[in-house]
Design a protein around this motif. Structure first.
Motif, PDB file in Angstrom:
ATOM      1  N   VAL A   6      16.622   7.470   9.973  1.00  0.00           N
ATOM      2  CA  VAL A   6      17.883   7.315   9.119  1.00  0.00           C
ATOM      3  C   VAL A   6      18.878   7.617   9.823  1.00  0.00           C
ATOM      4  CG1 VAL A   6      19.028   7.848   6.852  1.00  0.00           C
ATOM      5  CG2 VAL A   6      16.741   7.123   6.834  1.00  0.00           C
ATOM      6  N   GLN A   7      18.800   8.779  10.602  1.00  0.00           N
ATOM      7  CA  GLN A   7      19.984   9.390  11.188  1.00  0.00           C
ATOM      8  C   GLN A   7      20.565   8.392  12.362  1.00  0.00           C
ATOM      9  OE1 GLN A   7      20.324  12.179   9.613  1.00  0.00           O
ATOM     10  NE2 GLN A   7      22.149  12.310  10.207  1.00  0.00           N
ATOM     11  N   VAL A   8      21.646   8.219  12.743  1.00  0.00           N
ATOM     12  CA  VAL A   8      22.507   7.515  13.684  1.00  0.00           C
ATOM     13  C   VAL A   8      22.437   8.406  14.745  1.00  0.00           C
ATOM     14  CG1 VAL A   8      24.402   6.252  14.188  1.00  0.00           C
ATOM     15  CG2 VAL A   8      23.901   6.288  11.922  1.00  0.00           C
ATOM     16  N   PRO A   9      21.878   7.785  16.166  1.00  0.00           N
ATOM     17  CA  PRO A   9      21.929   8.593  17.320  1.00  0.00           C
ATOM     18  C   PRO A   9      23.496   8.874  17.617  1.00  0.00           C
ATOM     19  CG  PRO A   9      20.614   6.795  17.330  1.00  0.00           C
ATOM     20  CD  PRO A   9      21.240   6.534  16.316  1.00  0.00           C
ATOM     21  N   THR A  10      23.754  10.159  18.131  1.00  0.00           N
ATOM     22  CA  THR A  10      25.210  10.358  18.767  1.00  0.00           C
ATOM     23  C   THR A  10      25.747   9.521  19.514  1.00  0.00           C
ATOM     24  OG1 THR A  10      24.024  12.719  18.717  1.00  0.00           O
ATOM     25  CG2 THR A  10      26.550  12.893  19.045  1.00  0.00           C
ATOM     26  N   GLU A  12      25.089   6.731  19.680  1.00  0.00           N
ATOM     27  CA  GLU A  12      25.461   5.302  19.119  1.00  0.00           C
ATOM     28  C   GLU A  12      26.772   5.510  18.362  1.00  0.00           C
ATOM     29  OE1 GLU A  12      22.467   2.664  17.601  1.00  0.00           O
ATOM     30  OE2 GLU A  12      23.321   3.067  15.717  1.00  0.00           O
ATOM     31  N   THR A  13      26.865   6.549  17.839  1.00  0.00           N
ATOM     32  CA  THR A  13      28.213   6.950  17.085  1.00  0.00           C
ATOM     33  C   THR A  13      29.398   6.823  18.113  1.00  0.00           C
ATOM     34  OG1 THR A  13      27.097   8.485  15.746  1.00  0.00           O
ATOM     35  CG2 THR A  13      29.765   8.496  15.812  1.00  0.00           C
ATOM     36  N   ALA A  14      29.222   7.322  19.574  1.00  0.00           N
ATOM     37  CA  ALA A  14      30.422   7.109  20.470  1.00  0.00           C
ATOM     38  C   ALA A  14      30.415   5.605  20.886  1.00  0.00           C
ATOM     39  CB  ALA A  14      29.836   8.057  21.690  1.00  0.00           C
ATOM     40  N   GLU A  15      29.481   4.781  20.974  1.00  0.00           N
ATOM     41  CA  GLU A  15      29.455   3.377  21.083  1.00  0.00           C
ATOM     42  C   GLU A  15      30.231   2.804  20.047  1.00  0.00           C
ATOM     43  OE1 GLU A  15      25.598   2.868  23.565  1.00  0.00           O
ATOM     44  OE2 GLU A  15      25.455   2.322  21.699  1.00  0.00           O
ATOM     45  N   ILE A  16      30.001   2.938  18.883  1.00  0.00           N
ATOM     46  CA  ILE A  16      30.894   2.521  17.745  1.00  0.00           C
ATOM     47  C   ILE A  16      32.194   2.762  17.662  1.00  0.00           C
ATOM     48  CG2 ILE A  16      30.982   2.358  15.282  1.00  0.00           C
ATOM     49  CD1 ILE A  16      27.987   2.849  14.883  1.00  0.00           C
ATOM     50  N   ARG A  24      35.237  -5.506  23.774  1.00  0.00           N
ATOM     51  CA  ARG A  24      34.703  -5.709  24.936  1.00  0.00           C
ATOM     52  C   ARG A  24      33.187  -4.443  25.020  1.00  0.00           C
ATOM     53  NH1 ARG A  24      39.143  -6.227  29.182  1.00  0.00           N
ATOM     54  NH2 ARG A  24      39.740  -4.520  27.652  1.00  0.00           N
ATOM     55  N   ARG A  25      33.654  -3.487  24.450  1.00  0.00           N
ATOM     56  CA  ARG A  25      32.471  -2.450  24.374  1.00  0.00           C
ATOM     57  C   ARG A  25      31.386  -2.481  23.448  1.00  0.00           C
ATOM     58  NH1 ARG A  25      35.545   3.017  26.492  1.00  0.00           N
ATOM     59  NH2 ARG A  25      33.471   3.502  26.801  1.00  0.00           N
ATOM     60  N   PHE A  26      31.669  -3.771  22.730  1.00  0.00           N
ATOM     61  CA  PHE A  26      30.547  -4.101  21.508  1.00  0.00           C
ATOM     62  C   PHE A  26      29.075  -4.350  22.290  1.00  0.00           C
ATOM     63  CE2 PHE A  26      28.594  -6.558  18.155  1.00  0.00           C
ATOM     64  CZ  PHE A  26      28.768  -5.607  17.085  1.00  0.00           C
ATOM     65  N   ARG A  72      28.770   6.766   8.039  1.00  0.00           N
ATOM     66  CA  ARG A  72      28.211   7.768   7.026  1.00  0.00           C
ATOM     67  C   ARG A  72      26.761   8.117   7.242  1.00  0.00           C
ATOM     68  NH1 ARG A  72      30.395   3.922   1.945  1.00  0.00           N
ATOM     69  NH2 ARG A  72      32.676   4.419   2.127  1.00  0.00           N
ATOM     70  N   GLY A  73      26.498   8.220   8.410  1.00  0.00           N
ATOM     71  CA  GLY A  73      25.029   8.596   8.886  1.00  0.00           C
ATOM     72  C   GLY A  73      24.111   7.699   8.507  1.00  0.00           C
ATOM     73  N   THR A  74      24.290   6.570   7.982  1.00  0.00           N
ATOM     74  CA  THR A  74      23.223   5.590   7.795  1.00  0.00           C
ATOM     75  C   THR A  74      23.253   4.657   8.906  1.00  0.00           C
ATOM     76  OG1 THR A  74      25.174   4.128   6.728  1.00  0.00           O
ATOM     77  CG2 THR A  74      23.590   5.440   5.405  1.00  0.00           C
ATOM     78  N   PRO A  75      22.074   3.801   9.225  1.00  0.00           N
ATOM     79  CA  PRO A  75      21.766   3.293  10.497  1.00  0.00           C
ATOM     80  C   PRO A  75      22.655   1.982  10.525  1.00  0.00           C
ATOM     81  CG  PRO A  75      19.748   3.464   9.206  1.00  0.00           C
ATOM     82  CD  PRO A  75      20.739   3.934   8.287  1.00  0.00           C
ATOM     83  N   PHE A  76      23.118   1.819  11.745  1.00  0.00           N
ATOM     84  CA  PHE A  76      24.143   0.598  12.269  1.00  0.00           C
ATOM     85  C   PHE A  76      23.403  -0.687  11.695  1.00  0.00           C
ATOM     86  CE2 PHE A  76      26.303  -2.108  15.085  1.00  0.00           C
ATOM     87  CZ  PHE A  76      27.563  -1.806  14.540  1.00  0.00           C
TER      88      PHE A  76
END
Lengths: 184, 85
Positions: A6-10, A12-16, A24-26, A72-76
């Protein structure tokens, strides 16, 4: 199918955040989730070209809506599935009937949760019962057993809480059980 | 719209990564995104002062022509009525 954490990796948060600032960084997110979204759509449309178009549209909408995305910590992935499901709904709007294929393995998993052994002859009965469920209820079964989502992910896709997703799924399982018993 | 479920014994064929990768195209996605964004942010005609002025002139000219034509027609009818004994 495994149920993702359930946790979003750190990272990934940075990538978002990076993709929000510069579309372009999508690309890393697109490359990571493209196959998941494609399979999600393909399970419901069963046609490669159509699945490709709907997946592309899903990512296009995701990219446009990304500035409004709140982590919100939910998976992307679940957020992408929500967009994909909306695209599918729009695609289905013009159709009278939608045929969804389920595999033997998915039905076995469903039988286990229902506390009943789904034998070969009872499969058609289950298909009948699923077809009689309102689409909102059938969707819970699809997301849980066909897509293998966790209750938290289901909550994100259906825009309900995790507990509500869990409770509603159990209710639908009970309903399916009684429908199958009634039919004999 | 009605949902019908088919449960097959053999199971549905799961797609391989190779089959899906063929359809993965981040460049196309970015191109489509930028194109959509460009169209979305294009200034509408009525918000551009120059285009808006031209639009107003065309509408005014159309109204003027319609008025003149209408006036000519009514004058013609009146003349014909006067000629009738």
């Amino acid at each position: 199918m495994d149920v993702s954490a359930v946790q979003v990796p750190t990272h990934e948060t940075a990538e978002i955040q990076a993709a929000k600032a510069d579309p372009r960084r999508f690309t890393p997110l697109y490359e990571r989730y493209h196959a998941d979204v494609f399979r999600f759509v393909h399970r419901r449309v069963q046609r490669m070209e159509l699945a490709a178009d709907l997946s592309q549209e899903t990512f296009l909408k995701a990219l446009s809506a990304l500035p409004r995305y709140e982590d919100r910590g939910t998976p992307f992935r679940a957020w992408l599935y929500r967009i994909a499901l909306n695209e599918l709904r729009m695609h289905w709007r013009k159709r009278k009937e939608v045929v969804i294929e389920m595999s033997f393995a998915e039905v076995r998993g469903l039988g286990e949760e229902m506390g009943a052994d789904i034998e070969d002859e009872r499969m058609q009965k289950l298909a009948w019962a699923l077809g009689r469920l309102p689409s909102s209820k059938a969707r819970l079964i699809e997301l849980r057993f066909m897509d293998g989502l966790s209750f938290a992910e289901m909550g994100v896709v259906l825009e309900i809480g995790e507990d509500a997703a869990k409770m509603r799924t159990h209710r639908v399982l009970g309903l399916l059980r009684s429908m199958m018993t009634t039919r004999g | 719209m009605k949902h019908r479920y088919q449960i097959s014994k053999e199971g549905r064929k799961e797609l391989t990564d190779a089959e899906i990768t063929k359809y993965r195209d981040p460049k196309k996605l970015l191109y489509n995104y930028q194109r959509a964004k460009l169209l979305l942010h294009k200034k509408p005609l009525y918000k551009d002062p120059k285009s808006f002025l031209v639009l107003i002139l065309i509408v005014a000219l159309a109204i003027f022509i319609a008025e003149v034509v209408e006036k000519d027609r009514s004058t013609g009818i009146e003349d014909r009525e006067q000629q009738v004994p």
